[in-house]
Design an enzyme around this catalytic site. Structure first.
Site, short mmCIF file in Angstrom:
data_model
loop_
_atom_site.label_atom_id
_atom_site.label_comp_id
_atom_site.label_asym_id
_atom_site.label_seq_id
_atom_site.Cartn_x
_atom_site.Cartn_y
_atom_site.Cartn_z
N ASN A 172 0.79 -1.04 0.07
CA ASN A 172 0.07 0.22 -0.10
C ASN A 172 0.87 1.13 -0.06
O ASN A 172 2.04 1.39 0.71
CB ASN A 172 -1.04 0.07 1.17
CG ASN A 172 -0.52 -0.37 2.70
OD1 ASN A 172 0.65 -1.05 2.67
ND2 ASN A 172 -1.19 0.13 3.64
N CYS B 225 -3.83 0.73 -2.85
CA CYS B 225 -3.95 -0.57 -1.99
C CYS B 225 -2.54 -1.39 -2.66
O CYS B 225 -2.52 -1.30 -3.73
CB CYS B 225 -5.24 -1.41 -2.15
SG CYS B 225 -6.57 -0.37 -1.32
N GLU C 26 -2.74 -4.44 -3.55
CA GLU C 26 -3.19 -5.17 -4.48
C GLU C 26 -3.15 -4.40 -5.73
O GLU C 26 -2.89 -4.88 -7.07
CB GLU C 26 -4.76 -5.67 -4.45
CG GLU C 26 -4.89 -6.52 -3.05
CD GLU C 26 -5.29 -5.96 -1.97
OE1 GLU C 26 -4.87 -4.80 -1.66
OE2 GLU C 26 -6.15 -6.11 -1.22
#
Lengths: 140, 140, 140, 140
Positions: free
Chosen positions: C40, C51, C53
């Site tokens: 992040n 984030c 991901e």
């Protein structure tokens, strides 16, 4: 100043359990006397939060306004004219670059700049149109 | 210029089926000779897309860099020095305001400005700390 | 599990001075043995953060991958399998809904679900195409 | 159904010159009979756009509501119950997971699911509190 006072009042509704940083905004549309207000609305997943300026402007758009005269921003900072983040400047710029941004301190004093001054050499609606690549990405 | 060329090369990976507007970026960290590159990554739900500058900088952070010397941006626009959107300016500013942004045309010519010049009167890490309201919003 | 370990390692680079909540992610592309990792990257203006991901997937896209087999997510939580926020689920879904999401605890144990299971009845690329209004909004 | 009709009406204000995909939303707070509505508000820089659900909910929060009973979503799609994107599901979930989402077709028929059903195993306010790392990232 009335617009700043509306922003200060809007700040009271801030939902900011994560930053504890309350922000309010009030926007005035062209040919209108209606003030539309917003506050920051945060989220557990920080990137999903919204700034007060975004809330106020999107509220205005949802009520039929898309040309603006001015926006005021208020926070609890005593010694600092609260300025919009870069994302909010871009959000404002979508609706023109020649309108006014009143950045206020908690005592109601303010500093005034235009969207253009806050976001020089901006990337706006016209630039996107020029840059369309007719082929695009066809990987998927 | 090498950094601009890296940004142009990075542009080829752009995933932009919605805007068809390809953008590439390359960032250079302080005390480093490694160029980290990114492209725009769009999403069906437009607000979830990422700009090339965000991709490049977050990649750099994920590899341990947090101080930057310069970033270059490239698009297919022939007649326009592609400038970062407001969100990207704020994303850059998190890591300092005195570093260089090379905005290029498709022929590789460029215009240079600092983050500070692109985002005057910015709201940065220090401002947030000053504004913390110890009470916060306790509605929930 | 190797992918979870890569996510745990990636977590160490998290830039999260605001949430103090470190997250790492590692993604594996189809027909590839390369793990691409992210963390992040937060911002003073919270909505501008990314984030882990998103960082990992956008990095992968910028390096030429757009079909994925699996992603792993790691945090410091001991008692909770860290799950992706809604925005990240949508970000994943852009690249297919039948791939695997490994949600891990700090001890490396994990829970496995597909993107489809995490985002049922999703709104994806095909839906957008069907809904295009040829007239659009011509107010501006 | 009244809530769906409000969402359909709200759709007319959509500012969507880029996607041409109009979306409207209407939210009903607990202990209230007031419907608050929103539409999508797009931006030249796509990641800065807002979805209709975000606009409606942030408007409600800015007017003092933070507990919701239901939200309805409407688009121009004839053959598809328009579902919220992952980001909007997370935005809703901040205010509870046991409330209703009415996803409608253009003829007003709808499908009903809860926020919980749309975002299983969600990451919410409680999870963030558990995961705070007292040390955080002190690199800057």
């Amino acid at each position: 100043m009335a617009l700043v006072q509306k922003a200060q009042k809007a700040k009271e509704q801030a939902y900011c359990p994560y930053s504890k940083f309350r922000v309010g905004a009030a926007v005035l549309a062209i040919y209108s006397t209606v003030f539309l207000t917003g506050c920051n609305v945060e989220n557990t997943s920080y990137p999903l939060g919204l700034c007060a300026e975004m809330t106020a402007i999107s509220k205005a758009v949802s009520e039929g306004y898309i040309s603006f005269k001015a926006i005021a921003i208020a926070s609890d900072l005593e010694d600092c004219f609260i300025s919009p983040c870069g994302a909010c400047r871009q959000f404002m710029r979508e609706f023109g670059s020649q309108w006014d941004v009143y950045m206020s301190k908690s005592d109601g004093s303010y500093k005034l700049m235009t969207v253009e001054e806050l976001l020089p050499c901006s990337f706006g609606p016209d630039d996107l149109r020029k840059g369309k690549n007719p082929v695009g990405n066809s990987k998927l």
